[in-house]
Design a protein around this motif. Structure first.
Motif, mmCIF file in Angstrom:
data_model
loop_
_atom_site.group_PDB
_atom_site.id
_atom_site.type_symbol
_atom_site.label_atom_id
_atom_site.label_comp_id
_atom_site.label_asym_id
_atom_site.label_seq_id
_atom_site.Cartn_x
_atom_site.Cartn_y
_atom_site.Cartn_z
ATOM 1 N N ASP A 103 -5.401 -5.690 3.833
ATOM 2 C CA ASP A 103 -5.057 -6.572 4.954
ATOM 3 C C ASP A 103 -4.135 -7.701 4.487
ATOM 4 O O ASP A 103 -3.139 -8.012 5.146
ATOM 5 N N GLU A 104 -4.477 -8.317 3.355
ATOM 6 C CA GLU A 104 -3.646 -9.399 2.816
ATOM 7 C C GLU A 104 -2.253 -8.889 2.450
ATOM 8 O O GLU A 104 -1.243 -9.549 2.745
ATOM 9 N N LEU A 105 -2.193 -7.725 1.823
ATOM 10 C CA LEU A 105 -0.900 -7.174 1.406
ATOM 11 C C LEU A 105 -0.054 -6.723 2.589
ATOM 12 O O LEU A 105 1.179 -6.807 2.542
ATOM 13 N N VAL A 106 -0.692 -6.268 3.658
ATOM 14 C CA VAL A 106 0.039 -5.954 4.888
ATOM 15 C C VAL A 106 0.655 -7.238 5.426
ATOM 16 O O VAL A 106 1.842 -7.280 5.771
ATOM 17 N N GLU A 107 -0.140 -8.282 5.492
ATOM 18 C CA GLU A 107 0.343 -9.574 5.992
ATOM 19 C C GLU A 107 1.487 -10.126 5.131
ATOM 20 O O GLU A 107 2.436 -10.715 5.659
ATOM 21 N N LEU A 108 1.418 -9.902 3.828
ATOM 22 C CA LEU A 108 2.468 -10.370 2.918
ATOM 23 C C LEU A 108 3.698 -9.455 2.904
ATOM 24 O O LEU A 108 4.722 -9.791 2.320
ATOM 25 N N GLY A 109 3.588 -8.282 3.539
ATOM 26 C CA GLY A 109 4.724 -7.374 3.636
ATOM 27 C C GLY A 109 4.875 -6.384 2.499
ATOM 28 O O GLY A 109 5.935 -5.781 2.332
ATOM 29 N N TYR A 110 3.814 -6.167 1.709
ATOM 30 C CA TYR A 110 3.906 -5.265 0.556
ATOM 31 C C TYR A 110 3.489 -3.833 0.859
ATOM 32 O O TYR A 110 3.934 -2.906 0.179
ATOM 33 N N VAL A 111 2.610 -3.645 1.834
ATOM 34 C CA VAL A 111 2.138 -2.304 2.177
ATOM 35 C C VAL A 111 2.010 -2.185 3.686
ATOM 36 O O VAL A 111 1.998 -3.192 4.406
ATOM 37 N N GLU A 112 1.906 -0.933 4.134
ATOM 38 C CA GLU A 112 1.599 -0.662 5.538
ATOM 39 C C GLU A 112 0.651 0.534 5.585
ATOM 40 O O GLU A 112 0.593 1.327 4.644
ATOM 41 N N ARG A 113 -0.088 0.602 6.658
ATOM 42 C CA ARG A 113 -0.986 1.735 6.863
ATOM 43 C C ARG A 113 -0.253 2.777 7.695
ATOM 44 O O ARG A 113 0.348 2.450 8.707
ATOM 45 N N GLN A 114 -0.321 4.040 7.246
ATOM 46 C CA GLN A 114 0.304 5.152 7.960
ATOM 47 C C GLN A 114 -0.683 6.302 8.036
ATOM 48 O O GLN A 114 -1.545 6.436 7.166
ATOM 49 N N PRO A 115 -0.556 7.148 9.058
ATOM 50 C CA PRO A 115 -1.428 8.333 9.118
ATOM 51 C C PRO A 115 -1.203 9.213 7.891
ATOM 52 O O PRO A 115 -0.072 9.358 7.418
ATOM 53 N N ASP A 116 -2.275 9.777 7.367
ATOM 54 C CA ASP A 116 -2.189 10.700 6.233
ATOM 55 C C ASP A 116 -1.786 12.063 6.773
ATOM 56 O O ASP A 116 -2.507 12.648 7.582
ATOM 57 N N PRO A 117 -0.635 12.612 6.361
ATOM 58 C CA PRO A 117 -0.204 13.915 6.875
ATOM 59 C C PRO A 117 -1.195 15.041 6.563
ATOM 60 O O PRO A 117 -1.255 16.033 7.288
ATOM 61 N N ALA A 118 -1.989 14.881 5.506
ATOM 62 C CA ALA A 118 -2.965 15.906 5.129
ATOM 63 C C ALA A 118 -4.229 15.830 5.985
ATOM 64 O O ALA A 118 -4.974 16.798 6.068
ATOM 65 N N ASP A 119 -4.467 14.674 6.604
ATOM 66 C CA ASP A 119 -5.667 14.477 7.423
ATOM 67 C C ASP A 119 -5.374 13.339 8.392
ATOM 68 O O ASP A 119 -5.465 12.169 8.043
ATOM 69 N N ARG A 120 -5.025 13.681 9.610
ATOM 70 C CA ARG A 120 -4.604 12.676 10.602
ATOM 71 C C ARG A 120 -5.674 11.623 10.904
ATOM 72 O O ARG A 120 -5.381 10.566 11.421
ATOM 73 N N ARG A 121 -6.929 11.926 10.569
ATOM 74 C CA ARG A 121 -7.992 10.936 10.787
ATOM 75 C C ARG A 121 -7.957 9.841 9.727
ATOM 76 O O ARG A 121 -8.466 8.749 9.936
ATOM 77 N N ALA A 122 -7.357 10.153 8.592
ATOM 78 C CA ALA A 122 -7.310 9.204 7.473
ATOM 79 C C ALA A 122 -6.007 8.421 7.495
ATOM 80 O O ALA A 122 -5.010 8.837 8.104
ATOM 81 N N LYS A 123 -6.018 7.275 6.826
ATOM 82 C CA LYS A 123 -4.820 6.437 6.698
ATOM 83 C C LYS A 123 -4.403 6.376 5.233
ATOM 84 O O LYS A 123 -5.239 6.392 4.330
ATOM 85 N N LEU A 124 -3.112 6.313 5.037
ATOM 86 C CA LEU A 124 -2.559 6.073 3.706
ATOM 87 C C LEU A 124 -2.094 4.629 3.635
ATOM 88 O O LEU A 124 -1.568 4.089 4.610
ATOM 89 N N ILE A 125 -2.273 4.035 2.484
ATOM 90 C CA ILE A 125 -1.715 2.721 2.195
ATOM 91 C C ILE A 125 -0.399 3.005 1.482
ATOM 92 O O ILE A 125 -0.390 3.593 0.396
ATOM 93 N N VAL A 126 0.713 2.633 2.127
ATOM 94 C CA VAL A 126 2.045 2.993 1.630
ATOM 95 C C VAL A 126 2.827 1.722 1.315
ATOM 96 O O VAL A 126 2.866 0.793 2.140
ATOM 97 N N PRO A 127 3.450 1.674 0.126
ATOM 98 C CA PRO A 127 4.242 0.483 -0.191
ATOM 99 C C PRO A 127 5.499 0.398 0.677
ATOM 100 O O PRO A 127 6.112 1.418 0.990
ATOM 101 N N THR A 128 5.831 -0.806 1.063
ATOM 102 C CA THR A 128 7.072 -1.071 1.776
ATOM 103 C C THR A 128 8.191 -1.219 0.735
ATOM 104 O O THR A 128 7.948 -1.121 -0.476
ATOM 105 N N ARG A 129 9.395 -1.496 1.193
ATOM 106 C CA ARG A 129 10.500 -1.753 0.269
ATOM 107 C C ARG A 129 10.145 -2.918 -0.667
ATOM 108 O O ARG A 129 10.371 -2.860 -1.869
ATOM 109 N N LYS A 130 9.544 -3.955 -0.100
ATOM 110 C CA LYS A 130 9.108 -5.115 -0.898
ATOM 111 C C LYS A 130 8.031 -4.691 -1.903
ATOM 112 O O LYS A 130 8.034 -5.131 -3.053
ATOM 113 N N GLY A 131 7.122 -3.835 -1.475
ATOM 114 C CA GLY A 131 6.087 -3.329 -2.367
ATOM 115 C C GLY A 131 6.662 -2.489 -3.496
ATOM 116 O O GLY A 131 6.236 -2.603 -4.649
#
Length: 151
Positions: A77-105
């Motif tokens: 949550d803190e890293l999302v707010e700071l712009g380092y990561v975002e949550r995205q659907p996991d292509p392998a399991d749509r129920r799960a989320k991936l934590i993905v680094p942004t360009r800043k991350g």
């Protein structure tokens, strides 16, 4: 009397490990701040140190870092707010989320890798390449060894 004798002894593994961790963290995060990432804190390493460029599940980050999933969720949550990561659907399991680094991350990850390589090179230079390689080999063996309770 016991206390003064104890100060003269070689510090135990826990003290040496914590001193090593805190020194490395201080240098890493000071240099990251100088290179454009001043709001990151050592606690964020529980996510950023283990994050794959393609993304990672929070449960995997928790297992790798040794932190509880709730702690990882707060850090994400803190890293999302700071712009380092975002949550995205996991292509392998749509129920799960991936934590993905942004360009800043990704920028932070590349800079952290370079800083850590420089820190390690400085230590190797200070104690000798062979001694440092052996230190890392043995330290890794100790870190991977099961706890006494697990045996």
């Amino acid at each position: 009397m016991r206390r003064s004798m104890r100060k003269q002894e070689t510090p135990d593994l826990g003290i040496l490990a914590s001193r090593t961790l805190f020194r490395v963290q201080k240098e890493l995060f000071t240099r990251l701040a100088e290179e454009g990432h001043p709001r990151l804190r050592p606690r964020h390493g529980a996510v950023l140190a283990y994050l794959d460029e393609e993304g990672s599940r929070a449960t995997d980050l928790a297992a790798q870092s040794g932190q509880h999933k709730q702690v990882i969720g707060t850090l994400v949550d803190e890293l999302v707010e700071l712009g380092y990561v975002e949550r995205q659907p996991d292509p392998a399991d749509r129920r799960a989320k991936l934590i993905v680094p942004t360009r800043k991350g990704l920028d932070q990850m590349a800079k952290a890798d370079a800083i850590m390589a420089a820190i390690e090179a400085a230590h190797a230079h200070a104690v000798g390449e062979e001694a440092y390689a052996e230190f890392k080999r043995v330290f890794a063996l100790v870190a991977r060894r099961p706890s006494a309770e697990a045996q």
